[in-house]
Design an enzyme around this catalytic site. Structure first.
Site, PDB file in Angstrom:
ATOM      1  N   ASP A  90       0.909  -0.947   0.088  1.00 20.42           N
ATOM      2  CA  ASP A  90      -0.024  -0.053  -0.010  1.00 20.42           C
ATOM      3  C   ASP A  90       1.035   1.262   0.056  1.00 20.42           C
ATOM      4  O   ASP A  90       2.198   1.251   0.230  1.00 20.42           O
ATOM      5  CB  ASP A  90      -0.974   0.027   1.294  1.00 20.42           C
ATOM      6  CG  ASP A  90      -2.221   0.587   1.002  1.00 20.42           C
ATOM      7  OD1 ASP A  90      -2.266   1.548   0.131  1.00 20.42           O
ATOM      8  OD2 ASP A  90      -3.176   0.343   1.639  1.00 20.42           O
ATOM      9  N   ASP A 133     -10.829   2.161  -3.373  1.00 19.60           N
ATOM     10  CA  ASP A 133     -11.303   1.618  -1.979  1.00 19.60           C
ATOM     11  C   ASP A 133     -12.785   1.466  -2.152  1.00 19.60           C
ATOM     12  O   ASP A 133     -13.431   1.189  -0.956  1.00 19.60           O
ATOM     13  CB  ASP A 133     -10.791   2.563  -0.847  1.00 19.60           C
ATOM     14  CG  ASP A 133      -9.503   2.305  -0.615  1.00 19.60           C
ATOM     15  OD1 ASP A 133      -8.925   1.227  -0.832  1.00 19.60           O
ATOM     16  OD2 ASP A 133      -8.922   3.118   0.265  1.00 19.60           O
TER      17      ASP A 133
HETATM   18  C1  GLA Z   1      -5.511   1.853   2.131  1.00 20.36           C
HETATM   19  C2  GLA Z   1      -6.233   0.687   1.402  1.00 20.36           C
HETATM   20  C3  GLA Z   1      -7.279   0.040   1.946  1.00 20.36           C
HETATM   21  C4  GLA Z   1      -7.033  -0.595   3.282  1.00 20.36           C
HETATM   22  C5  GLA Z   1      -6.372   0.574   4.042  1.00 20.36           C
HETATM   23  C6  GLA Z   1      -5.475   0.193   5.346  1.00 20.36           C
HETATM   24  O1  GLA Z   1      -6.891   2.847   2.413  1.00 20.36           O
HETATM   25  O2  GLA Z   1      -6.569   1.187   0.148  1.00 20.36           O
HETATM   26  O3  GLA Z   1      -7.611  -1.223   0.952  1.00 20.36           O
HETATM   27  O4  GLA Z   1      -5.857  -1.356   3.168  1.00 20.36           O
HETATM   28  O5  GLA Z   1      -5.525   1.317   3.502  1.00 20.36           O
HETATM   29  O6  GLA Z   1      -5.209   1.300   6.087  1.00 20.36           O
END
Ligand code: GLA
Length: 708
Positions: free
Chosen positions: A451, A515
C-alpha cells in the site's frame, strides 16, 4: 561512393498497425502511424503525399514534428526537450548518427548534438501481436553538468480528424472517471504532482474521432508507464498539425546529469484502432498479458481473496481472525489477506507505520498460529504492508526523524497522520528490505498487499526534489523483494487505485482498483480502468451490504455480479452475514471460479449503452464461449426494456444461451423462458439482440453463451 549513414525511411509492422519513421532530415520523425499499410506502400510515396507549401506569414519551411521536437529546429509547439547548462546550451540541435533496425518491429535511432554534447536515443518497438508501440527516449550528457527541465518520450503525431480527447479524472474512491473534451487549438495539458500515479490524473489519454464508439471509429490510446509525477500534452499547432507529448514532470533542478550520466524517460505505450474503443483496449490487454505479467503468473488462475479490512478494520484478535478464516473458507475464498493493524503500535491509523514487527499484544506467538489456521483451511496467506510510510508516532520515526522526505523549514504536511520515508537513502532502503525479507522468510506468506496512502506533498531529499529518485527507489525495492522471493505475488494499492500504471505493473501482479466496494460505483470505476488494464489485474471485492464509503445498500446479487468480473475477493464480515447471504456469496464465488479462465484470458467487449444501463462481456479468444453482464442502474424509462445486442461473437456460429446470475432468476417466465437453454446465431445476437427482462434498478443479469 560512400553509403549514406541511414536509409531515408524505416518501417515497423504489427499485424494491424504500421509505423514509418522519416530519417531524411536532421532529426527523425514519424511520417505515418496507423492501420497497417500495404506491403507495396513506400516511405517515399507517403512523403510525397505529405509535402506542404509555405504558409502565409510563416517560416519558409515548416519544422517537422520530430521524435523530440526542438526549438533550435524552428519548432514553435511544445518542445520535447528542455535542458540547459546555467542558462546556456538550451539550443540543442541533434543530427541522426546511427539507426539500427533489429527486426521488423524494433528501431533504435541515435542522434547527437556536437555543439551541446548531448546524445539522444529513441527506441521504438511495435509489438507484432498486440500492436502496442512501446517507446522511450534516452538522453546522454557528454558535456558538463546539465539541467534537464523536461524530456519527453518519443513524440507521435495525431491525425487531424482525431479531435476528441478522453482523459481520466477522479478522486479517492472514484478513480478512472472518463471526461471527453473537444481538442482545443493550443494545448490540452494534464499535470500530476501527487508523487504517485494519482487518483485524479491517470497518465493516459485516448484521442479519437467525433463519431468513434466502442465498436467503430478511429482511436489512438496513450499511456505513460510511470508511478511518479507526469505531464500529458496534446498540442494542436496553429498550422493544423497535432503532436502528443508525454513526460515525467520534474520540480526545478530535480533532474541534473553529470558528464556521462543518462536519463531514460518512462516507456510510453501507444496503440491505434480503426474499430473503436473496445478493440483499442483489447490491444492494451494483450500487451499486458504478454509483456507485463510475471512468468510465474502466466496462465495461473488467481486466488479468490478474503481481505480483513472492511470486515474488522483495526479490531483484530486471534479469535476473531481464526473465525474469519473459517468463514472465508466456507464461502470459497482461497487466500486470506491480513490487512492493516497487525504490527506494533498500530491500533488506529495515527501510529505504528514503520514498525514492521508483529504486535505481541494481538499475536503473542507471532503470526504462526494464524498462518497455520489459514493453511489448515487450505488458504494462502497474504499480508498488508505500507513500506514507504512512517507515522511520527512510531519507534522508527523516534529513532530516525531525519529519514523522511521534507521541504524544511516549511511546516510538514501530514496526510492520514503519516510522513513519507526517503527511500533514496540507502539506510532506509536497507531497513525496509530487511523487514520485508524477514517477514517473508519467517512466515509462509505468498502475497503482499503493498500500500501507499498519501501524496508526496514535500518530496525533498538533501535539499533537492526527489520524486524521480523516490519512484525509482520504490521500483528497486519491489524488484529486490521479488528477486529474493521469486514466487511472491504483489498487489499495488495506493488508497485504492492511486498507483495503477504499467510502470508498477512490471513489478506487481494485481492492482487494487478502488477503496470503494460500492458495486454501482465500481461498475464505472472498473469500466474506466478497463481502457488500459485487463480484468485479471483489477482487484474486485464483494463489500458489505451497506457500502462503507457511500452508505448505499446494495444486494448481494449486484455486489457478487460486479466482483465476478475482476480478480475477485471478499471484503466484508462474513461472520455477520445471514445464511442466505452467505449462500449467495458462495454461489458468486463459484460462478467466478467456473468462468475465471475465460474472464482472465478472453477479450473484453464494452457495449455502448444508455445512461440507465451498463453492459459488457468477455469473449473467448477463439469465439467458443462468452460471458455477458448487464446491469440496470436506474429505473427503466419505458414500461418494458429493449434488446441487448451482444458484440464480439462469431456471426456464423450458433450459441447456446444460459442465464447464470442472479441465483433467483425466474427462467420459467418470458422472456427468459424463451432465451434460457435456447440456441441462436451469433449474427442474430449481435445485429438483432436479445430481449431483456423487466428488472429492478441496481440489479444484474449475467448470461453465458457456448458455441454449438
Ligand atoms: C488503504 C487501502 C485499503 C486498506 C487501508 C488500510 O486505504 O486502500 O484497502 O488497506 O489502506 O489502512
Amino acid at each position: 561512393m560512400t553509403e549514406p549513414a541511414t536509409a531515408p525511411f524505416y518501417r515497423l509492422d504489427g499485424t494491424a498497425t504500421s509505423l514509418v519513421v522519416d530519417c531524411r532530415d536532421a532529426q527523425p520523425s514519424v511520417l505515418y502511424w496507423g492501420p497497417r499499410l500495404d506491403a507495396h506502400c513506400t516511405g517515399a510515396e507517403l512523403a510525397a503525399l505529405s509535402v506542404r507549401q509555405e504558409a502565409p506569414a510563416r517560416e519558409a519551411r515548416e519544422a517537422p514534428i520530430t521524435l523530440t521536437p526542438l526549438p533550435a529546429a524552428g519548432y514553435l509547439g511544445r518542445p520535447g526537450l528542455a535542458v540547459h547548462r546555467q542558462g546556456r546550451d538550451w539550443h540543442v540541435f541533434t543530427r541522426i548518427a546511427h539507426v539500427e533496425q533489429l527486426d521488423a518491429h524494433t528501431l533504435s535511432i541515435v542522434s547527437t548534438c556536437d555543439h551541446t554534447l548531448i546524445k539522444l536515443v529513441h527506441r521504438l518497438t511495435l509489438d507484432p501481436d498486440s500492436n502496442v508501440l512501446a517507446a522511450s527516449t534516452e538522453l546522454i550528457n557528454e558535456g558538463a553538468l546539465l539541467t534537464v527541465d523536461d524530456c519527453c518520450a518519443p513524440c507521435l503525431p495525431l491525425p487531424e480528424q482525431c479531435n476528441q480527447i478522453m482523459g481520466f479524472n477522479g478522486r479517492w474512491s472514484g478513480e478512472f472517471r472518463t471526461q471527453t473534451v473537444p481538442r482545443p487549438q493550443g494545448l490540452y495539458l494534464r499535470e500530476n504532482r501527487s508523487g504517485r500515479t494519482s487518483h485524479d490524473t491517470f497518465p493516459g489519454v485516448i484521442v479519437h474521432d467525433a463519431a468513434t464508439s466502442e465498436q467503430s471509429g478511429l482511436a489512438y490510446g496513450f499511456h505513460l508507464g510511470w508511478s511518479g509525477n507526469h505531464r500529458l500534452a496534446v498540442n494542436e499547432l496553429a498550422d493544423g498539425r497535432t503532436a502528443s507529448l508525454f513526460s515525467e514532470l520534474f520540480y526545478p533542478g530535480e533532474q541534473r546529469l553529470e558528464h556521462g550520466e543518462r536519463y531514460t524517460t518512462p516507456t510510453l505505450y501507444a496503440a491505434c484502432s480503426t474499430n473503436g474503443l473496445t478493440p483499442l483496449s483489447q490491444q492494451f490487454h494483450r500487451y499486458v498479458r504478454a509483456h507485463l505479467t510475471a512468468p510465474h503468473m502466466q496462465g495461473k488462475a488467481k486466488r479468490v481473496h478474503f481481505n480483513s479490512w472492511e470486515a474488522v478494520y483495526f479490531d483484530l484478535s486471534e479469535e476473531k481472525l481464526f473465525a474469519l478464516v473459517d468463514a472465508a473458507a466456507s464461502v470459497g475464498a482461497e487466500r486470506f489477506v491480513l490487512d492493516d493493524g497487525w504490527f506494533r503500535h498500530r491500533r488506529g491509523d495515527h501510529a505504528g507505520l514503520g514498525d514492521w514487527y508483529v504486535e505481541d499484544a494481538i499475536f503473542p506467538n507471532g503470526l504462526t498460529p494464524l498462518a497455520e489456521q489459514i493453511a489448515k483451511r487450505g488458504l494462502e496467506f497474504g499480508l498488508w504492508l505500507e513500506p514507504e510510510m512512517v507515522n511520527p508516532d512510531s519507534d522508527l520515526f523516534r529513532a530516525h526523524p531525519d529519514w523522511v522526505l521534507h521541504a524544511d523549514p516549511a511546516p510538514r504536511v501530514l496526510a492520514r497522520h503519516q510522513l513519507v520515508l526517503d527511500l533514496t537513502k540507502q539506510a532506509v532502503f536497507d531497513y525496509l528490505f530487511e523487514r520485508i525479507h524477514s517477514l517473508l522468510t519467517q512466515y509462509p506468506i505468498t502475497y503482499i498487499k503493498w500500500d501507499m496512502n498519501r501524496d508526496l506533498h514535500q518530496p525533498g531529499s538533501d535539499g533537492g526534489a526527489a520524486v524521480h529518485a523516490q519512484t525509482r527507489a520504490v521500483y528497486a525495492l519491489l524488484a529486490q523483494v521479488r528477486d529474493a522471493h521469486p514466487l511472491i505475488e504483489i498487489e499495488s494499492c495506493s488508497s485504492g487505485g492511486g498507483r495503477t500504471d504499467y510502470g508498477v505493473l512490471a513489478y506487481t501482479d494485481r492492482l487494487w482498483t478502488s477503496d470503494s466496494n460500492d458495486a454501482l460505483d465500481r461498475l464505472a470505476i472498473q469500466r474506466g480502468c478497463s481502457f488500459f488494464f485487463p480484468a485479471e489485474m483489477m482487484g474486485a471485492h464483494v463489500g458489505p451490504a451497506d457500502c462503507h464509503i457511500t452508505g448505499r445498500r446494495l444486494s448481494m446479487a449486484l455486489r457478487g455480479a460486479v466482483a465476478v468480473f475482476g480478480d475477485m475477493g471478499i471484503e466484508a464480515n462474513v461472520l455477520d452475514m445471514s445464511e442466505a447471504e452467505k449462500k449467495e456469496l458462495a454461489a458468486a464465488v463459484t460462478l467466478h471460479k467456473t468462468h475465471r479462465q475465460l474472464i482472465f484470458s478472453g477479450d473484453l467487449v464494452r457495449l455502448d449503452t444508455a445512461p440507465h444501463d451498463h453492459a459488457f462481456g468477455v469473449v473467448a479468444a477463439d469465439g467458443g464461449e462468452a460471458l455477458f453482464s448487464y446491469t440496470l442502474l436506474e429505473s427503466q424509462p419505458h414500461s418494458l426494456p429493449g434488446r441487448l445486442k451482444l458484440t464480439g461473437l462469431e456471426d456464423q456460429a450458433r450459441y447456446h444461451v444460459q442465464c447464470v446470475w442472479p441465483t433467483d432468476l425466474d427462467t420459467t417466465r418470458e422472456p427468459l423462458s424463451t432465451l434460457h437453454g435456447a440456441t441462436f446465431s451469433g449474427s442474430a445476437l449481435r445485429q438483432h439482440g436479445l430481449q431483456l427482462p423487466l428488472m429492478h434498478p441496481a440489479s444484474p443479469l449475467i448470461i453465458h453463451l457456448t458455441r454449438r
